[in-house]
Design an enzyme around this catalytic site. Structure first.
Site, short mmCIF file in Angstrom:
data_model
loop_
_atom_site.label_atom_id
_atom_site.label_comp_id
_atom_site.label_asym_id
_atom_site.label_seq_id
_atom_site.Cartn_x
_atom_site.Cartn_y
_atom_site.Cartn_z
N ASP A 42 0.40 -1.26 0.00
CA ASP A 42 0.16 0.06 0.09
C ASP A 42 1.04 1.09 0.37
O ASP A 42 1.87 1.57 0.64
CB ASP A 42 -0.98 0.41 1.20
CG ASP A 42 -1.83 -0.84 0.98
OD1 ASP A 42 -2.09 -1.20 0.10
OD2 ASP A 42 -2.88 -1.38 2.48
N TYR A 84 6.50 -10.63 6.72
CA TYR A 84 6.32 -8.77 7.00
C TYR A 84 7.28 -7.94 8.19
O TYR A 84 6.85 -9.22 8.97
CB TYR A 84 4.85 -8.23 7.05
CG TYR A 84 4.50 -8.16 5.56
CD1 TYR A 84 4.49 -6.72 5.18
CD2 TYR A 84 4.08 -8.85 4.91
CE1 TYR A 84 4.31 -6.88 3.93
CE2 TYR A 84 3.23 -8.97 4.07
CZ TYR A 84 2.92 -7.87 3.30
OH TYR A 84 2.75 -7.18 1.89
#
EC number: 5.4.99.12
Length: 262
Positions: A51, A109
């Protein structure tokens, strides 16, 4: 031929990975640079579409081309045409059945929190600042309720387009390195905003506003409105993507740089 690349980028000034009209994206910059090297239009496919404001140290992409170039040219030549905040780390030729997204078996992540009363001027967009003291051990304990295959509706963005909220979390570790708290999570895949929504709720536990068991309760409710607000994009990094060994995808230090040896 089909080429895979390892990509590193600071996503601070980009509107996410995916190419969009009238705004800058990481995909746009990479395709423009590759097209110069190939002397032909190049379209890339990535492992994970990050994002706006999210970073990558372990992004993987692939593209197809008729241009014959040494592998080092796909690295050095592309980097010469990229802005300073995007870089190619490696290049390999891959088999025709490889796909950066669909061949991946797991993504990993890291979310970095600078946990200090005063903000730092270093990496202001590379870490998320949280001034209240956080108990990383309680955050880690709470995170263990999310391991395994579960319905992550409580941690899924309202506009998520995934057909299913079920994901399999392989590990979720929370550790402290001085003033930095690192949330490290790996899963087969993630629903939209899943990592940042999980971190937002773990912060509630770390601050003592909610008990450790609250995360277990949230998971069972399957209701996003009951969880904490989404954590900021700053501080989130895609650090690794796993593939079957037969594809020969290189492994590099996870990053970000100041965590490379941890």
């Amino acid at each position: 031929m089909k080429i895979a690349l390892g990509i590193e980028y600071d996503g601070s000034r980009y509107f996410g990975w995916q190419r969009q009209d009238e705004v800058e994206s990481v995909q746009q910059k990479l395709e423009e640079a590759l097209s110069i090297v190939a002397n032909a239009p190049i379209e890339v496919f990535c492992a994970g579409r990050t994002d706006s404001g999210v970073h990558g140290t372990g992004q993987v992409v692939h593209f197809e081309t008729q241009a014959i170039r040494p592998l080092q040219s796909w690295c050095f030549g592309t980097n010469a045409n990229l802005p300073d905040d995007i870089a190619v780390k490696w290049a390999v030729e891959v088999s025709e059945d490889f796909h950066a997204r669909f061949s991946a078996t797991a993504r990993r992540y890291r979310y970095i929190i600078f946990n200090n009363k005063l903000r730092s001027a270093i990496l202001p967009k590379g870490v998320s600042h949280y001034h209240y003291e956080l108990d990383h051990q309680k955050m880690h304990e709470a995170g263990q309720f999310l391991l395994g295959e579960n319905d992550f509706s409580s941690f899924r963005a309202a506009k998520c387009q995934s057909h299913t909220p079920w994901r399999n979390v392989h590990h979720l570790n929370v550790s402290r390195l001085g003033n930095y708290i690192v949330v490290d999570i790996q899963a087969n895949a993630f629903v939209h905003h899943m990592v940042r929504n999980i971190v937002g709720s773990l912060i509630e536990v770390g601050q003592g506003r909610q008990p450790v068991e609250w995360i277990q309760w949230l998971l069972a409710q399957r209701d996003r409105t009951l969880a904490a607000p989404t954590a900021k994009a700053e501080g989130l990094y895609l650090v690794d993507v796993h593939y079957p060994e037969r594809f020969g995808i290189p492994k590099t230090a996870l990053g970000p740089l100041f965590l490379a040896n941890n």
